[in-house]
Design a protein around this motif. Structure first.
Motif, PDB file in Angstrom:
ATOM      1  N   LEU A 133      27.942   5.141 -29.726  1.00  0.00           N
ATOM      2  CA  LEU A 133      28.110   4.893 -31.066  1.00  0.00           C
ATOM      3  C   LEU A 133      27.047   4.048 -31.784  1.00  0.00           C
ATOM      4  CD1 LEU A 133      29.665   4.726 -33.668  1.00  0.00           C
ATOM      5  CD2 LEU A 133      31.320   3.248 -32.739  1.00  0.00           C
ATOM      6  N   LEU A 134      26.742   2.840 -30.736  1.00  0.00           N
ATOM      7  CA  LEU A 134      25.648   1.965 -31.170  1.00  0.00           C
ATOM      8  C   LEU A 134      24.439   2.558 -31.797  1.00  0.00           C
ATOM      9  CD1 LEU A 134      26.393  -1.016 -28.902  1.00  0.00           C
ATOM     10  CD2 LEU A 134      27.227  -0.783 -31.332  1.00  0.00           C
ATOM     11  N   THR A 135      24.253   3.476 -30.732  1.00  0.00           N
ATOM     12  CA  THR A 135      22.864   4.250 -30.881  1.00  0.00           C
ATOM     13  C   THR A 135      22.873   5.111 -32.132  1.00  0.00           C
ATOM     14  OG1 THR A 135      22.519   4.489 -28.502  1.00  0.00           O
ATOM     15  CG2 THR A 135      21.312   5.960 -30.167  1.00  0.00           C
ATOM     16  N   ALA A 136      24.010   5.625 -32.341  1.00  0.00           N
ATOM     17  CA  ALA A 136      24.155   6.551 -34.066  1.00  0.00           C
ATOM     18  C   ALA A 136      24.093   5.458 -35.013  1.00  0.00           C
ATOM     19  CB  ALA A 136      25.640   7.126 -33.916  1.00  0.00           C
ATOM     20  N   LEU A 137      24.665   4.411 -34.937  1.00  0.00           N
ATOM     21  CA  LEU A 137      24.626   3.334 -36.117  1.00  0.00           C
ATOM     22  C   LEU A 137      23.124   2.874 -36.335  1.00  0.00           C
ATOM     23  CD1 LEU A 137      27.739   1.240 -35.437  1.00  0.00           C
ATOM     24  CD2 LEU A 137      27.358   3.231 -37.202  1.00  0.00           C
ATOM     25  N   ARG A 138      22.457   2.799 -35.083  1.00  0.00           N
ATOM     26  CA  ARG A 138      21.000   2.176 -35.015  1.00  0.00           C
ATOM     27  C   ARG A 138      20.318   3.355 -35.867  1.00  0.00           C
ATOM     28  NH1 ARG A 138      21.109   0.453 -30.249  1.00  0.00           N
ATOM     29  NH2 ARG A 138      20.067   2.194 -29.247  1.00  0.00           N
ATOM     30  N   PHE A 139      20.444   4.658 -35.451  1.00  0.00           N
ATOM     31  CA  PHE A 139      19.665   5.625 -36.214  1.00  0.00           C
ATOM     32  C   PHE A 139      19.935   5.424 -37.730  1.00  0.00           C
ATOM     33  CE2 PHE A 139      20.298   9.757 -38.346  1.00  0.00           C
ATOM     34  CZ  PHE A 139      19.064  10.281 -37.907  1.00  0.00           C
ATOM     35  N   LEU A 140      21.108   5.304 -38.037  1.00  0.00           N
ATOM     36  CA  LEU A 140      21.532   5.312 -39.615  1.00  0.00           C
ATOM     37  C   LEU A 140      20.743   4.150 -40.202  1.00  0.00           C
ATOM     38  CD1 LEU A 140      25.145   5.992 -40.188  1.00  0.00           C
ATOM     39  CD2 LEU A 140      23.071   7.307 -40.812  1.00  0.00           C
ATOM     40  N   HIS A 141      20.516   3.087 -39.541  1.00  0.00           N
ATOM     41  CA  HIS A 141      19.924   1.750 -40.165  1.00  0.00           C
ATOM     42  C   HIS A 141      18.466   1.992 -40.171  1.00  0.00           C
ATOM     43  CE1 HIS A 141      23.166  -0.774 -41.555  1.00  0.00           C
ATOM     44  NE2 HIS A 141      23.812  -0.004 -40.978  1.00  0.00           N
ATOM     45  N   ILE A 142      17.834   2.687 -39.238  1.00  0.00           N
ATOM     46  CA  ILE A 142      16.507   2.818 -39.039  1.00  0.00           C
ATOM     47  C   ILE A 142      15.818   4.150 -40.237  1.00  0.00           C
ATOM     48  CG2 ILE A 142      14.564   4.032 -37.452  1.00  0.00           C
ATOM     49  CD1 ILE A 142      16.045   2.672 -35.299  1.00  0.00           C
ATOM     50  N   TYR A 144      18.184   5.265 -43.025  1.00  0.00           N
ATOM     51  CA  TYR A 144      18.793   5.142 -44.356  1.00  0.00           C
ATOM     52  C   TYR A 144      19.075   3.614 -44.274  1.00  0.00           C
ATOM     53  CZ  TYR A 144      18.811  10.090 -43.585  1.00  0.00           C
ATOM     54  OH  TYR A 144      18.692  11.252 -43.015  1.00  0.00           O
ATOM     55  N   THR A 145      19.650   3.465 -45.553  1.00  0.00           N
ATOM     56  CA  THR A 145      20.131   1.820 -45.778  1.00  0.00           C
ATOM     57  C   THR A 145      21.716   2.014 -46.238  1.00  0.00           C
ATOM     58  OG1 THR A 145      19.226   2.003 -48.048  1.00  0.00           O
ATOM     59  CG2 THR A 145      17.837   0.860 -46.398  1.00  0.00           C
ATOM     60  N   PRO A 146      22.544   2.288 -45.225  1.00  0.00           N
ATOM     61  CA  PRO A 146      23.821   2.457 -45.588  1.00  0.00           C
ATOM     62  C   PRO A 146      24.548   1.294 -46.394  1.00  0.00           C
ATOM     63  CG  PRO A 146      23.553   2.881 -43.431  1.00  0.00           C
ATOM     64  CD  PRO A 146      22.347   2.252 -43.692  1.00  0.00           C
ATOM     65  N   SER A 147      25.086   1.361 -47.429  1.00  0.00           N
ATOM     66  CA  SER A 147      25.799   0.179 -47.960  1.00  0.00           C
ATOM     67  C   SER A 147      27.366   0.175 -47.570  1.00  0.00           C
ATOM     68  CB  SER A 147      25.840   0.351 -49.389  1.00  0.00           C
ATOM     69  OG  SER A 147      26.861   1.550 -49.809  1.00  0.00           O
ATOM     70  N   GLU A 148      27.910   1.199 -46.758  1.00  0.00           N
ATOM     71  CA  GLU A 148      29.185   1.195 -46.195  1.00  0.00           C
ATOM     72  C   GLU A 148      29.318   2.270 -45.431  1.00  0.00           C
ATOM     73  OE1 GLU A 148      33.136   2.987 -47.707  1.00  0.00           O
ATOM     74  OE2 GLU A 148      32.540   1.071 -49.029  1.00  0.00           O
ATOM     75  N   ILE A 149      29.770   2.050 -44.175  1.00  0.00           N
ATOM     76  CA  ILE A 149      29.996   2.968 -43.016  1.00  0.00           C
ATOM     77  C   ILE A 149      31.452   3.119 -42.659  1.00  0.00           C
ATOM     78  CG2 ILE A 149      29.490   3.750 -40.825  1.00  0.00           C
ATOM     79  CD1 ILE A 149      26.496   2.380 -40.920  1.00  0.00           C
ATOM     80  N   GLY A 150      32.023   4.282 -42.556  1.00  0.00           N
ATOM     81  CA  GLY A 150      33.324   4.451 -42.105  1.00  0.00           C
ATOM     82  C   GLY A 150      33.157   5.304 -40.809  1.00  0.00           C
ATOM     83  N   LEU A 151      33.985   5.220 -39.891  1.00  0.00           N
ATOM     84  CA  LEU A 151      34.234   5.746 -38.626  1.00  0.00           C
ATOM     85  C   LEU A 151      35.484   6.620 -38.581  1.00  0.00           C
ATOM     86  CD1 LEU A 151      33.422   2.926 -36.417  1.00  0.00           C
ATOM     87  CD2 LEU A 151      31.771   4.400 -37.401  1.00  0.00           C
ATOM     88  N   ILE A 152      35.279   7.931 -37.876  1.00  0.00           N
ATOM     89  CA  ILE A 152      36.412   8.818 -37.888  1.00  0.00           C
ATOM     90  C   ILE A 152      36.334   9.242 -36.539  1.00  0.00           C
ATOM     91  CG2 ILE A 152      35.197  10.724 -39.178  1.00  0.00           C
ATOM     92  CD1 ILE A 152      38.241  11.540 -39.969  1.00  0.00           C
ATOM     93  N   GLY A 153      37.407   9.019 -35.830  1.00  0.00           N
ATOM     94  CA  GLY A 153      37.296   9.459 -34.607  1.00  0.00           C
ATOM     95  C   GLY A 153      38.427  10.188 -33.865  1.00  0.00           C
ATOM     96  N   PHE A 154      38.342  11.263 -32.945  1.00  0.00           N
ATOM     97  CA  PHE A 154      39.347  12.227 -32.318  1.00  0.00           C
ATOM     98  C   PHE A 154      39.385  11.969 -30.923  1.00  0.00           C
ATOM     99  CE2 PHE A 154      37.677  13.508 -36.262  1.00  0.00           C
ATOM    100  CZ  PHE A 154      38.632  13.702 -37.022  1.00  0.00           C
ATOM    101  N   SER A 155      40.591  11.692 -30.419  1.00  0.00           N
ATOM    102  CA  SER A 155      40.810  11.438 -29.118  1.00  0.00           C
ATOM    103  C   SER A 155      40.050  10.488 -28.280  1.00  0.00           C
ATOM    104  CB  SER A 155      40.763  12.699 -28.207  1.00  0.00           C
ATOM    105  OG  SER A 155      41.441  12.996 -27.079  1.00  0.00           O
TER     106      SER A 155
END
Length: 309
Positions: A133-142, A144-155
Motif C-alpha cells: 500500500l505504501l508503494t502504491a501511495l508513493r506511485f501516486l505522489h511521484i 500525480y499531486t493528490p489533494s485527497e486520497i480515500g482507501l477502499i479495501g475488501f477482506s
C-alpha cells in the motif's frame, strides 16, 4: 514430519498467482478487466457497478506491484485507492471502487505481493501488504499531486486499510489520506489463517489446526515475516491519530465474522474519529455492495457528507 507439513501449508497459502498467471499469459490486460465485469453482468448486479466496461484504464508496473489507474474525464486531484482480498486481484477491487468515479475521484487499484501482476513473494495477510500500500501511495505522489486520497479495501485489503490507519507515523498525513471504507475485514491475522486453511484443506484441517503457533514462528524464522508484528488493540491504545473509516459487513459472511468489524468500530471510539458502521443481514463475503447496492451507496454518501461537516 512437522517441517514437511509446514512446507505444504506455506505452499497452499501462497498459491495465489496460479490463476492470474494463466489469465495474463492468455488474455490482454483490458480483456481481463472485461471478463470480471462480464461475470458480474451475468449475475445481474446493478449496472452502476459494471458500467466501467470499455472505459480506459492504464496498466503499469511500479517497483514490485502491478497497478491500474483510471483518470476521471472531469479533471480532479482526488484519488480512490482500492485494496483487493486474498487470492484476488486489482481488477476486482477496481470494479468495486468504480462507483467513486461518479463522486469525482480518479481510481488506482494495485495487486498485493504474490497476486495478479505483482512480483512473487510471501502472502502475510497484513505486514507485507501494508508495504505494498505504501508503494502504491508513493506511485501516486511521484506521478500525480493528490489533494485527497480515500482507501477502499475488501477482506485482506480491508484489514490492511484498518492496520494502516493505526500505525503511528506521519505517512498517511503526508500522503493526504483522508478516509477509508473497510468491507468485510478480519480482526486478527492468526484467526484468518485458520479460516483460509479450513477452506483450502478441509479434509486435513483437524490434523493441522493445532500447529498455527508453530506456523507463525516458521514464517518469522524462515521467511523474515513477523505476522504478529502489528497488534491492533495495542496500536489503537498507542495511536492518537487516524483517519475516519466506514465499516461494512454481513451477518451471513462465512469467511470473516461481522463481529470483527464491530470490534474494530468499538475499539476505535477512543480515537474520536467520524467512523460509521453498517452490518447487513444478508450477503456473502465481500458481496454487500452487489447485494445491497442502493443502501451501500447511500451510506457512502452519508459518510462523505459527515466528513465535510
Amino acid at each position: 514430519m512437522k517441517q514437511l507439513i509446514f512446507n505444504v501449508i506455506v505452499k497452499l497459502l501462497n498459491k495465489t498467482k496460479e490463476n492470474s498467471d494463466y489469465l495474463y499469459s492468455n488474455f490482454s490486460n483490458a480483456s481481463i478487466l472485461d471478463l470480471y465485469v462480464d461475470s458480474l453482468k451475468e449475475e445481474g448486479v446493478d449496472p452502476r457497478i459494471t458500467s466501467l466496461l470499455g472505459e480506459e484504464w492504464t496498466y503499469q508496473k511500479f517497483e514490485d506491484i502491478g497497478i491500474i489507474t483510471y483518470l476521471n474525464p472531469k479533471k480532479t486531484d482526488k484519488w480512490m485507492v482500492a485494496l483487493h482480498g486474498y487470492s484476488s486481484s486489482k481488477e476486482s477491487s477496481a470494479i468495486s471502487a468504480w462507483f467513486m468515479a461518479e463522486k469525482g475521484y480518479n481510481i488506482l487499484a494495485f495487486d498485493f505481493i504474490n497476486h495478479g501482476q505483482s512480483d512473487e513473494g510471501m502472502v502475510s495477510f497484513g505486514p507485507n501488504e501494508y508495504q505494498n500500500l505504501l508503494t502504491a501511495l508513493r506511485f501516486l505522489h511521484i506521478n500525480y499531486t493528490p489533494s485527497e486520497i480515500g482507501l477502499i479495501g475488501f477482506s485482506m485489503g480491508a484489514f490492511t486499510l484498518n492496520l494502516s490507519a493505526l500505525i503511528n507515523d506521519l505517512t498517511f498525513q503526508s500522503y493526504n489520506v483522508k478516509f477509508g471504507i473497510s468491507d468485510s475485514p478480519y480482526f486478527e491475522i492468526k484467526e484468518v489463517l485458520k479460516t483460509v486453511l479450513k477452506f483450502s484443506t478441509p479434509l486435513v484441517y483437524n490434523q493441522i489446526k493445532n500447529l498455527f503457533a508453530d506456523l507463525i514462528h516458521e514464517y518469522k524464522e524462515n521467511f523474515g515475516i513477523d505476522i504478529l508484528k502489528y497488534d491492533v488493540k495495542n496500536l489503537i491504545k498507542e495511536n492518537k491519530k487516524s483517519f475516519p473509516i466506514l465499516f461494512f459487513h454481513s451477518k451471513k459472511d462465512l469467511v470473516t465474522n461481522y463481529q470483527d468489524s464491530m470490534l474494530f468500530f468499538e475499539e476505535r471510539k477512543v480515537l474520536k474519529q467520524k467512523d460509521m458502521i453498517h452490518i447487513f443481514e444478508t450477503g456473502a463475503h465481500i458481496r454487500s455492495q452487489t447485494t445491497h447496492t442502493d443502501k451501500y451507496f447511500e451510506l457512502v454518501d452519508e459518510f462523505l457528507k459527515n466528513l465535510e461537516e
